[in-house]
Design an enzyme around this catalytic site. Structure first.
Site, PDB file in Angstrom:
ATOM      1  CG  HIS A 259       4.954   0.733   3.068  1.00 48.56           C
ATOM      2  ND1 HIS A 259       4.494   2.181   1.869  1.00 48.56           N
ATOM      3  CD2 HIS A 259       4.413   0.890   3.756  1.00 48.56           C
ATOM      4  CE1 HIS A 259       4.042   2.633   3.519  1.00 48.56           C
ATOM      5  NE2 HIS A 259       3.970   2.141   4.291  1.00 48.56           N
TER       6      HIS A 259
ATOM      7  CG  HIS B 135      -0.370   0.122   2.447  1.00 56.90           C
ATOM      8  ND1 HIS B 135       0.638  -1.081   2.769  1.00 56.90           N
ATOM      9  CD2 HIS B 135      -0.128   0.854   3.052  1.00 56.90           C
ATOM     10  CE1 HIS B 135       0.387  -0.328   4.542  1.00 56.90           C
ATOM     11  NE2 HIS B 135       0.766   0.735   4.285  1.00 56.90           N
TER      12      HIS B 135
ATOM     13  CG  ASP C 189       1.899   5.174   4.783  1.00 55.27           C
ATOM     14  OD1 ASP C 189       1.328   3.598   5.239  1.00 55.27           O
ATOM     15  OD2 ASP C 189       3.140   5.427   5.133  1.00 55.27           O
TER      16      ASP C 189
HETATM   17  C1  SIN Z   1       3.339   1.155   7.455  1.00 55.34           C
HETATM   18  O1  SIN Z   1       2.510   0.230   6.887  1.00 55.34           O
HETATM   19  O2  SIN Z   1       3.982   2.365   7.828  1.00 55.34           O
HETATM   20  C2  SIN Z   1       4.127   0.993   8.486  1.00 55.34           C
HETATM   21  C3  SIN Z   1       5.507  -0.470   7.832  1.00 55.34           C
HETATM   22  C4  SIN Z   1       5.606  -1.495   9.028  1.00 55.34           C
HETATM   23  O3  SIN Z   1       5.006  -2.062   9.664  1.00 55.34           O
HETATM   24  O4  SIN Z   1       6.836  -1.790   7.734  1.00 55.34           O
END
Ligand code: SIN
Length: 309
Positions: A265, A114, A116
């Site tokens: 990410h 996703h 953010d």
């Molecule tokens: C997030 O999605 O902002 C967190 C990523 C993570 O927990 O590594």
């Protein structure tokens, strides 16, 4: 061979993968940063899409102050109602909370690809995540470069994607009927974004299809659900091809700073079942309303804009 760029300001910027990611050495985020250093970090962010710092002994206040050097800092999250006392901008990513809120042990709130909070009309411009408690192994995070994903598409597919508008919505994953579930449903964040957005600073085009927020609706304007789903699957796959990614191994004091307009990410879900804790703290910078290649803007369907200060 590793390319090492040492700047006149004493920063070492070390690329970590072929398309994305660099570690920045030679800066202590407890110190006041010269404007030229801030400019260099910003340039590195735009060039590498995600930059990492190691061994930074900073707390919530210093993390927020660092973020403010780059833009307005938003409240923690549209649905967060329990940030650390005195720090409404800090979103805890805390495995100890998820069992209570989501009904199962997990190490991040979302273990899908996703970008953010793209269910917002103005998703955050950038996020800064600081590691505090980590499992002894597992719990890495991976980022992908959405500009590379777009630029490497065949031209006809780029032209096709340029015209698409995709529905992003925030789906509740909380226990049905819980306070969090009610809050997510009441806020009902929904927006249509161009599938290809133009970065307001670099002018680059990014494949902006945030699977975690588009998978629920599976809707491209003008296409049937089944057509939308098949097109989205193709775009999700292109956006997350392994060659556009970098995987980061966290340690306490590690910081990741990513351009949320050019990346997606994935928090890798390989540690929750081991029962270890994982605690990180995130701040986000206020974002603009995305624009497509012809200048058309994202459309707000439901929810409030998300501003910082
Ligand atoms: C997030 O999605 O902002 C967190 C990523 C993570 O927990 O590594």
């Amino acid at each position: 061979m590793t390319e090492l760029k040492e700047s006149a300001l004493g920063l070492d910027i070390v690329p970590l993968a072929g398309y994305i990611g660099a570690e920045i050495h030679g800066v202590d985020l407890r110190d006041p940063l010269e404007p030229a250093v801030v400019d260099e970090i910003r340039d590195a962010l735009h060039r590498h899409k995600v930059v990492f710092f190691r061994d930074q002994a900073i707390g919530h206040g210093e993390q927020i102050a660092f973020a403010r050097l780059f833009g307005k800092v938003t409240p923690a999250h549209p649905h967060e109602d329990n940030p650390p006392e005195g720090f409404p901008q800090i979103l805890p990513i805390d495995s100890r909370r998820y069992e209570e809120n989501l009904g199962r042990k997990r190490t991040s709130y979302d273990n899908s690809w996703h970008t953010d909070v793209t269910a917002l009309h103005n998703p955050p411009a950038a996020s800064i995540l600081r590691a505090h408690i980590l499992p002894p192994y597992g719990g890495d995070t991976t980022w992908t470069n959405l500009v590379a994903a777009y630029e490497n598409l065949p031209k006809d597919l780029r032209d096709f994607a340029d015209r698409l508008d995709v529905k992003h919505q925030f789906n509740s994953r909380a226990i049905a009927g819980s306070q969090r579930d009610r809050k997510v449903r009441e806020a009902n964040l929904v927006a249509y974004h161009p599938a290809v957005r133009v970065h307001p600073v670099t002018g680059e085009r990014a494949l902006f299809v945030s699977p975690g927020f588009t998978r629920g609706a599976r809707e491209i304007r003008g296409f049937s659900p089944s057509q939308s789903e098949r097109i989205l699957k193709l775009l999700w796959e292109e956006a997350t091809r392994i060659e556009y990614t970098v995987r980061f191994r966290w340690a306490p004091g590690s910081i990741a700073f990513w351009d949320n307009r050019a990346t997606a990410h994935l928090a890798i879900a390989d540690a929750g079942h081991l029962g270890h804790d994982r605690v990180l703290y995130r701040v986000t910078l206020e974002g603009d309303v995305p624009k497509g290649v012809d200048g058309r803007e994202s459309e707000l369907v439901s929810g409030e804009p998300f501003y910082g200060s």
